[in-house]
Design a protein around this motif. Structure first.
Motif, mmCIF file in Angstrom:
data_model
loop_
_atom_site.group_PDB
_atom_site.id
_atom_site.type_symbol
_atom_site.label_atom_id
_atom_site.label_comp_id
_atom_site.label_asym_id
_atom_site.label_seq_id
_atom_site.Cartn_x
_atom_site.Cartn_y
_atom_site.Cartn_z
ATOM 1 N N MET A 1 35.758 12.698 4.714
ATOM 2 C CA MET A 1 36.799 13.724 4.669
ATOM 3 C C MET A 1 36.203 15.050 4.240
ATOM 4 O O MET A 1 35.497 15.108 3.247
ATOM 5 N N SER A 2 36.434 16.060 5.017
ATOM 6 C CA SER A 2 35.947 17.366 4.557
ATOM 7 C C SER A 2 36.977 18.429 4.919
ATOM 8 O O SER A 2 37.831 18.232 5.782
ATOM 9 N N GLU A 3 36.920 19.563 4.233
ATOM 10 C CA GLU A 3 37.814 20.683 4.539
ATOM 11 C C GLU A 3 37.019 21.959 4.355
ATOM 12 O O GLU A 3 35.953 21.957 3.753
ATOM 13 N N LYS A 4 37.571 23.051 4.885
ATOM 14 C CA LYS A 4 36.882 24.332 4.741
ATOM 15 C C LYS A 4 37.381 25.038 3.495
ATOM 16 O O LYS A 4 38.591 25.234 3.328
ATOM 17 N N LEU A 5 36.457 25.402 2.622
ATOM 18 C CA LEU A 5 36.818 26.082 1.379
ATOM 19 C C LEU A 5 35.940 27.307 1.188
ATOM 20 O O LEU A 5 34.816 27.367 1.694
ATOM 21 N N SER A 6 36.452 28.256 0.408
ATOM 22 C CA SER A 6 35.629 29.421 0.067
ATOM 23 C C SER A 6 34.652 29.038 -1.032
ATOM 24 O O SER A 6 34.864 28.071 -1.776
ATOM 25 N N GLY A 7 33.588 29.831 -1.129
ATOM 26 C CA GLY A 7 32.620 29.606 -2.204
ATOM 27 C C GLY A 7 33.292 29.650 -3.569
ATOM 28 O O GLY A 7 32.987 28.849 -4.454
ATOM 29 N N ALA A 8 34.229 30.592 -3.753
ATOM 30 C CA ALA A 8 34.924 30.728 -5.035
ATOM 31 C C ALA A 8 35.690 29.455 -5.367
ATOM 32 O O ALA A 8 35.688 28.980 -6.513
ATOM 33 N N GLU A 9 36.340 28.901 -4.349
ATOM 34 C CA GLU A 9 37.110 27.667 -4.547
ATOM 35 C C GLU A 9 36.176 26.505 -4.902
ATOM 36 O O GLU A 9 36.469 25.700 -5.803
ATOM 37 N N ILE A 10 35.054 26.444 -4.231
ATOM 38 C CA ILE A 10 34.075 25.380 -4.512
ATOM 39 C C ILE A 10 33.557 25.510 -5.943
ATOM 40 O O ILE A 10 33.391 24.516 -6.665
#
Lengths: 86, 563
Positions: B1-10
């Motif tokens: 499972m993967s999703e697209k996240l911003s660096g800040a969110e990561i």
């Protein structure tokens, strides 16, 4: 004169940090060489130090703590530079 | 499972997954994406400081009190450079801190952009490691690794520099990687040999000493050190950062060594034939002139950092390992013995404290009142200077890790912000930040942080109208020329009032118990100013570079011309 040979990751920050160890500990450098090690992503830095064996060993221990350093060798005597390149 | 996240969110998810609960920080241009993501993560309590230096000191205080990694956040440029003193303090005292800094966007880097500084370059000698994150896809790994590197082995500060466009970059996220452990583990094969050699030395010693430092606290080796001392009867010395690793008042506890150590402690060192050093680095404030330090002693040096063994003093036996583990093994290897005659001999060196400690509003009386008011169960965070030595020497520390101070760097301004971190690590405990009038004024703006964030730290200011320790050196070594050491203070009671907290001034010993008791009982922060003797000195004192055998025990007489 003692030679310390360091195998380390070849990123600029790692190379900078390695040189910084000598500056930080105030150890005079007579010679400095950087070569590819033969392994991708790994460089060999060779420092010829104007220092006694105890100081060279102390420097080696500081290098050993660095993240990105793979191995450290302390060599003494006339043929040390050749030795380090082998 | 993967999703697209911003660096800040990561970044935020990485901190949450690493178990971080509190971060100290200050927003700014290059860290704004992180602050935009932060409210989505209520588990991360953010403490808004008034200066980034305070964020670093507070993260350090949190780390020292909790044993967990302290986290601070700042923007690029001035935000990042303001962290420097706090990172240096954490580095000198081996405190696990992770600093996250914003950086200008990658295309702007190296072009002297607005608020661009090379914070990696600036902090290289004062961090254990640092990362410049050039791709958001690396962020999850970097955060996990930074947390591990800061805490494992000999702890220290780690800096993670994240360009603004990397914080905004969206990448596939596959979850936080499992925490990395033991990445820098060392072969511990020689520990057993070292322990056997140390046990032999202890068996043959007539005048052995245990010198216990910060490593014992970092390793939580309290029970082991105490058991070793009690099994062997060896007297125990605790360094400035080792204070509270061994209970004050224990019959085997001697006190603090070094520049302001008691005479009997330093004489014990100079007469010892074996010294077992546990988790200390034989700093120059401990040894004085190393050439004349413990000349008769063979030193067993136990430290997690191999590079410390033999760095400042030669070790007869060096043992590289965790203080708790090595002490436990040593405990098993030694035979029971006693050192009664040696202990008696050391006690015969003891002197009564100087008269100035016993006067009306003396440091001793003030510290006794704080001890009484808190039932002896508070954590003391001290600043740097004369009061720091009084707090180290005169407060009875009976509980582990209840004395926190900036030892190696000696950073004035440490106590007030560090105490905020200590409170957050131990919300149920009373925390007293004790400063001089100099150090307090360096970071007193943090009272606002305490009020806004509801941090009920008790603030004590020892006001003698001088930068007291420097004044003392001027008196002893610079012909009593008090150059630039008299220091004016604001009205601290009114200052407290301006911040909306109770403020008290104590000028008379008769007011001590009542006033300190009232401040201690306040539900929120409170400030007490103690107006102390202006030219009191810290005795004894080993002159810088001097021998532990030659303490100054009273103020030198200054010639008429110098007076």
């Amino acid at each position: 004169m003692h030679t310390v040979a360091v195998l380390l990751d070849d990123g600029l920050a790692t190379l900078n940090r390695a040189v910084g160890v000598l500056r930080r500990r105030n150890v005079p450098v007579e010679g400095l060489a950087l070569h590819p090690s033969g392994t991708a992503g790994v460089s060999r830095m060779t420092f010829v130090l104007k220092a006694d064996a105890v100081t060279a060993e102390r420097v080696a221990q500081q290098f050993q703590k660095m993240i990105g350093v793979r191995s450290v060798m302390v060599l003494g005597g006339e043929d040390s530079t050749t030795e380090a390149r082998r | 499972m993967s999703e697209k996240l911003s660096g800040a969110e990561i970044l935020c998810r990485g901190l949450v997954d690493a178990g971080v609960e509190v971060i100290f920080g200050y927003p700014g241009g290059a860290i704004m994406p992180f602050y935009h993501a932060l409210p989505e993560h209520p588990r991360l309590r953010h403490i808004l400081v008034r200066h980034e230096q305070a964020a670093a000191h507070a993260a350090d205080g949190y780390a020292r009190a909790s044993g967990r990694v302290g986290v601070c956040v700042a923007t690029s440029g001035p935000g990042a450079t303001n962290l420097v003193t706090g990172l240096a303090a954490a580095h000198m005292d081996s405190s696990p801190v992770v600093a996250i800094t914003g950086q200008v966007s990658r295309p702007m880097m190296g072009r002297d952009a607005f608020q661009e500084t090379d914070i990696i370059g600036i902090t290289m000698p004062i961090t254990k490691h640092s990362y410049l994150v050039q791709d958001a896809a690396e962020l999850a790994d970097v955060v996990a690794e930074a947390m591990t590197v800061a805490a494992e082995g000999r702890p220290g500060p780690v800096l993670v520099d994240v360009p603004k466009d990397v914080q905004n970059q969206k990448v596939e996220w596959h979850g936080t990687p499992a925490p990395r452990t033991g990445t820098r583990g060392r072969a511990l094969g020689s520990i057993e040999d070292g322990v056997r050699a140390a046990a032999r030395l202890i068996k043959g010693a007539e005048r052995p000493l245990l010198m216990v430092g910060h490593g014992a606290i970092l390793a939580g080796a309290y029970a082991e050190v105490r058991a070793l001392a009690e099994k062997t009867g060896i007297p125990v010395i605790t360094t400035l950062l080792g204070i509270s690793a061994f209970p004050d008042g224990h019959p085997l506890h001697l006190g603090m060594p070094g520049m302001h150590g008691e005479v009997h402690v330093n004489r014990a060192i100079q007469n010892a034939d074996v010294i077992i050093g546990i988790g200390l680095r034989f700093d120059d404030r401990v040894t004085g002139n190393t050439a004349s330090f413990a000349r008769q002693a063979r030193i067993v040096h136990i430290d997690l950092d191999r590079a410390e063994i033999g760095k400042n003093v030669p070790a007869a036996v060096g043992i590289v390992g965790d203080a708790r583990d090595v002490t436990r093994r040593l405990l098993a290897a030694v035979e029971p013995r006693r050192c009664d005659r040696w202990l008696e001999h050391i006690r015969s060196f003891a002197r009564p404290g100087p008269a100035s400690y016993r006067g009306e509003l003396s440091p001793e009386a003030i510290l006794a009142s704080i001890c009484d008011a808190s039932g002896g169960a508070c954590t003391i965070v001290s600043d740097v200077g004369q009061h720091q030595m009084w707090v180290a020497k005169l407060f009875p520390y009976r509980h582990p890790n209840t004395h926190i101070t900036s030892g190696g760097l000696g950073a004035m301004g440490f106590a007030v912000p560090a105490a905020m971190g200590v409170h957050l690590a131990r919300p149920g405990d009373t925390v007293w930040a004790i400063s001089g009038d100099g150090g307090f004024q360096m970071n007193m703006a943090e009272i606002a942080t305490m009020v806004q964030e509801r941090l009920p730290v008790k603030l004590a200011v020892f006001n003698n109208g001088y930068l007291g320790m420097v004044r003392q050196w001027q008196q002893f070594f610079h012909e009593k020329r008090y150059s630039c050491t008299p220091i004016w203070s604001p009205d601290y009671v009114k200052l407290a009032e301006a911040y909306g907290i109770p403020g008290y001034r104590v000028k008379d010993a008769a007011e001590l118990a009542d006033t300190v008791g009232r401040a201690n009982a306040q539900p929120g922060p409170a400030l007490v100013e103690f107006v102390i003797e202006q030219e009191a000195n810290v005795f004894p004192m080993i002159p810088p570079g001097g021998s532990l055998s030659e303490p100054i025990e009273s103020a030198p007489v200054v010639g008429a011309a110098g007076d």
